[in-house]
Design an enzyme around this catalytic site. Structure first.
Site, PDB file in Angstrom:
ATOM      1  N   GLN A 112      27.122 -29.119 -31.797  1.00 52.64           N
ATOM      2  CA  GLN A 112      27.163 -27.679 -32.049  1.00 52.64           C
ATOM      3  C   GLN A 112      27.912 -27.047 -30.874  1.00 52.64           C
ATOM      4  OE1 GLN A 112      23.272 -25.963 -32.465  1.00 52.64           O
ATOM      5  NE2 GLN A 112      24.038 -24.081 -33.345  1.00 52.64           N
ATOM      6  N   VAL A 114      29.121 -24.102 -30.256  1.00 54.12           N
ATOM      7  CA  VAL A 114      28.603 -22.805 -29.843  1.00 54.12           C
ATOM      8  C   VAL A 114      27.127 -22.793 -30.229  1.00 54.12           C
ATOM      9  CG1 VAL A 114      28.730 -20.303 -30.204  1.00 54.12           C
ATOM     10  CG2 VAL A 114      30.833 -21.659 -30.153  1.00 54.12           C
ATOM     11  N   HIS A 118      25.704 -21.812 -37.204  1.00 58.57           N
ATOM     12  CA  HIS A 118      26.883 -21.521 -38.021  1.00 58.57           C
ATOM     13  C   HIS A 118      27.051 -22.595 -39.090  1.00 58.57           C
ATOM     14  CE1 HIS A 118      28.303 -23.735 -34.437  1.00 58.57           C
ATOM     15  NE2 HIS A 118      29.291 -24.220 -35.179  1.00 58.57           N
ATOM     16  N   HIS A 120      29.720 -24.319 -41.591  1.00 58.45           N
ATOM     17  CA  HIS A 120      31.143 -24.555 -41.830  1.00 58.45           C
ATOM     18  C   HIS A 120      31.376 -24.593 -43.336  1.00 58.45           C
ATOM     19  CE1 HIS A 120      32.111 -25.986 -37.692  1.00 58.45           C
ATOM     20  NE2 HIS A 120      30.815 -26.281 -37.690  1.00 58.45           N
TER      21      HIS A 120
END
Length: 161
Positions: A112, A114, A118, A120
Site C-alpha cells: 500500500q 499511500v 484506495h 484500484h
C-alpha cells in the site's frame, strides 16, 4: 464528523479540524485541493482520480474522503459508498475507454504505497500483458492526455447504465 475527516475545499461538507495524519497524507491533500489530480468522481464520502503511474490508461484510485488507513479501519456505513463508487467507475471504464473489462483490487498495509485506503479500478483488454501481480507501470504521455481520459470517465459516469 471526527477530526480525522479529510473534508476540505472540494468537499460537500466543510470541517474545521483535520488530523495531523490527514495533513500529511497525499490522498487527503488531493481531496482538499492542496495537490493536483485528475478527478474522475467527487462525492461527499468518496472521490476518485487517475493514478499518475497507471497500469493502463484510465487506471483510477477510488478513496474514502475521510482518512482511513486500511479496509479494516473503514466504518461499516462507508462500505457501500466506497464500493458503489468503485462499481460505477468499473462500469464507466468500458464505454469510456473501449475496455473489454476491468481489474478491481486493493492492498491492506503490504504494497500500500499511500497509507490511505484506495481501490484500484483498472481497464482491461484481452492480451493486455497484465499477468498475476507483475504489473507494468507507465506514465501518461502528457497532462492533456490525463485530462482527456478523466473527462471521458466523468462523461460515462453521468450517462445512464
Amino acid at each position: 464528523m471526527d477530526e480525522s475527516s479529510c473534508v476540505g475545499e472540494r468537499a460537500h461538507q466543510p470541517v474545521t479540524r483535520v488530523s495531523a495524519m490527514a495533513q500529511a497524507c497525499t490522498f487527503c491533500r488531493i481531496a482538499i485541493g492542496e495537490l493536483p489530480a485528475h478527478v474522475v468522481l467527487d462525492e461527499p464520502e468518496v472521490f476518485a482520480f487517475l493514478d499518475r503511474s497507471p497500469l493502463f490508461v484510465g487506471h483510477c484510485l477510488v478513496v474514502p474522503r475521510a482518512h482511513v488507513p486500511t479496509l479494516l479501519d473503514l466504518p461499516e456505513p462507508s462500505i457501500v459508498p466506497l464500493f458503489g463508487a468503485a462499481q460505477r467507475i468499473a462500469r464507466a471504464i468500458e464505454p469510456a475507454l473501449s475496455a473489454e473489462g476491468s481489474f478491481v483490487a486493493m492492498n491492506n498495509k503490504i504494497s500500500q504505497s499511500v497509507p490511505h485506503l484506495h481501490v484500484h479500478v483498472v481497464p482491461r483488454r484481452k492480451k493486455d500483458g497484465l499477468r498475476g501481480f507483475f504489473w507494468p507501470r507507465a506514465k501518461y504521455e502528457s497532462d492533456d492526455e490525463m485530462a482527456r481520459v478523466a473527462e471521458a470517465l466523468r462523461t460515462a459516469l453521468r450517462s445512464p447504465a
